[in-house]
Design a protein around this motif. Structure first.
Motif, mmCIF file in Angstrom:
data_model
loop_
_atom_site.group_PDB
_atom_site.id
_atom_site.type_symbol
_atom_site.label_atom_id
_atom_site.label_comp_id
_atom_site.label_asym_id
_atom_site.label_seq_id
_atom_site.Cartn_x
_atom_site.Cartn_y
_atom_site.Cartn_z
ATOM 1 N N ILE A 171 9.962 16.107 -34.448
ATOM 2 C CA ILE A 171 10.939 15.746 -33.412
ATOM 3 C C ILE A 171 10.810 14.252 -33.163
ATOM 4 O O ILE A 171 9.715 13.756 -32.896
ATOM 5 N N THR A 172 11.932 13.551 -33.256
ATOM 6 C CA THR A 172 11.938 12.111 -32.989
ATOM 7 C C THR A 172 12.999 11.814 -31.937
ATOM 8 O O THR A 172 14.021 12.505 -31.856
ATOM 9 N N LYS A 173 12.745 10.782 -31.134
ATOM 10 C CA LYS A 173 13.710 10.338 -30.133
ATOM 11 C C LYS A 173 13.583 8.829 -30.006
ATOM 12 O O LYS A 173 12.486 8.293 -29.902
ATOM 13 N N ARG A 174 14.725 8.176 -30.049
ATOM 14 C CA ARG A 174 14.726 6.732 -29.858
ATOM 15 C C ARG A 174 14.704 6.415 -28.369
ATOM 16 O O ARG A 174 15.111 7.221 -27.534
ATOM 17 N N ARG A 175 14.247 5.228 -28.031
ATOM 18 C CA ARG A 175 14.212 4.800 -26.637
ATOM 19 C C ARG A 175 15.635 4.780 -26.072
ATOM 20 O O ARG A 175 16.586 4.489 -26.761
ATOM 21 N N GLY A 176 15.746 5.101 -24.814
ATOM 22 C CA GLY A 176 17.041 5.077 -24.142
ATOM 23 C C GLY A 176 17.587 6.476 -23.936
ATOM 24 O O GLY A 176 16.841 7.450 -23.844
ATOM 25 N N TYR A 177 18.882 6.577 -23.871
ATOM 26 C CA TYR A 177 19.537 7.857 -23.598
ATOM 27 C C TYR A 177 19.873 8.630 -24.869
ATOM 28 O O TYR A 177 20.764 9.470 -24.878
ATOM 29 N N HIS A 178 19.160 8.352 -25.914
ATOM 30 C CA HIS A 178 19.362 9.090 -27.159
ATOM 31 C C HIS A 178 18.740 10.474 -27.048
ATOM 32 O O HIS A 178 17.728 10.660 -26.392
ATOM 33 N N ARG A 179 19.386 11.412 -27.692
ATOM 34 C CA ARG A 179 18.877 12.776 -27.707
ATOM 35 C C ARG A 179 17.780 12.903 -28.772
ATOM 36 O O ARG A 179 17.801 12.213 -29.790
ATOM 37 N N PRO A 180 16.850 13.820 -28.546
ATOM 38 C CA PRO A 180 15.826 14.084 -29.568
ATOM 39 C C PRO A 180 16.468 14.770 -30.784
ATOM 40 O O PRO A 180 17.449 15.507 -30.661
ATOM 41 N N VAL A 181 15.897 14.518 -31.930
ATOM 42 C CA VAL A 181 16.379 15.109 -33.178
ATOM 43 C C VAL A 181 15.233 15.893 -33.813
ATOM 44 O O VAL A 181 14.122 15.390 -33.950
ATOM 45 N N LEU A 182 15.532 17.126 -34.173
ATOM 46 C CA LEU A 182 14.562 18.004 -34.814
ATOM 47 C C LEU A 182 14.898 18.088 -36.301
ATOM 48 O O LEU A 182 16.019 18.411 -36.673
ATOM 49 N N LYS A 183 13.922 17.792 -37.137
ATOM 50 C CA LYS A 183 14.054 17.994 -38.588
ATOM 51 C C LYS A 183 13.019 19.042 -38.962
ATOM 52 O O LYS A 183 11.843 18.914 -38.612
#
Length: 153
Positions: free
Chosen positions: A7-19
């Motif tokens: 699970i990765t998430k960029r700083r800010g209001y970005h949503r987390p992404v699951l690979k």
């Protein structure tokens, strides 16, 4: 079956992404285990195609969440991978629901796997011959024909 996820998430209001990726082991492929699908695997945000969620919008505005399906590969495909957008979470928001979903997927797969294993191998070889009654019935005619053929008739 081997399941890996990140699970990765960029700083800010970005949503987390699951690979995630799932790979069947050779013995699971050999058993011809079918694909297992969790229809309600992991929550999906509204407008999941967007990588971000601003305050007051979508899940941050109380919009209802949907579901991503989780699935294992079939014995034909052998491996499967996917990338899913998760709902935005504030600082300290955990992801135990993701781990729980993969545990449920593994549990359901193991039920199918053990059922496939319990389907035992089989090798039947059979043969049939004339019954004794039929042999006795035709024996006198066969013996007579052989005797006559031997003496030239």
């Amino acid at each position: 079956m081997k399941i890996q996820w990140e699970i990765t998430k960029r700083r800010g209001y970005h949503r987390p992404v699951l690979k995630y990726s799932i790979e069947l082991e050779p013995f699971e492929i050999e058993l011809a285990v079918p694909q297992v699908v969790l229809a309600k695997g992991i929550v999906t945000p509204p407008s999941a195609w967007r990588s971000y969620c601003h305050p007051g919008q979508d899940e941050r505005g109380g919009a209802p969440l949907g579901w991503h399906r989780l699935m294992t590969p079939s014995h034909v495909r052998k491996s499967f991978e996917d990338t899913l957008t998760l709902p935005w979470r504030g600082p300290g928001g955990g992801f135990s629901d993701v781990a729980d979903a993969f545990v449920r997927l593994r549990r359901d797969f193991e039920l199918v796997l053990t059922a496939a294993y319990d389907s035992a191998p089989l090798d039947i070889i059979s043969e049939l011959e004339l019954t004794d009654t039929t042999r006795k019935h035709i024996a006198s005619g066969v013996v007579s024909a052989r005797f006559l053929a031997a003496v030239g008739f």
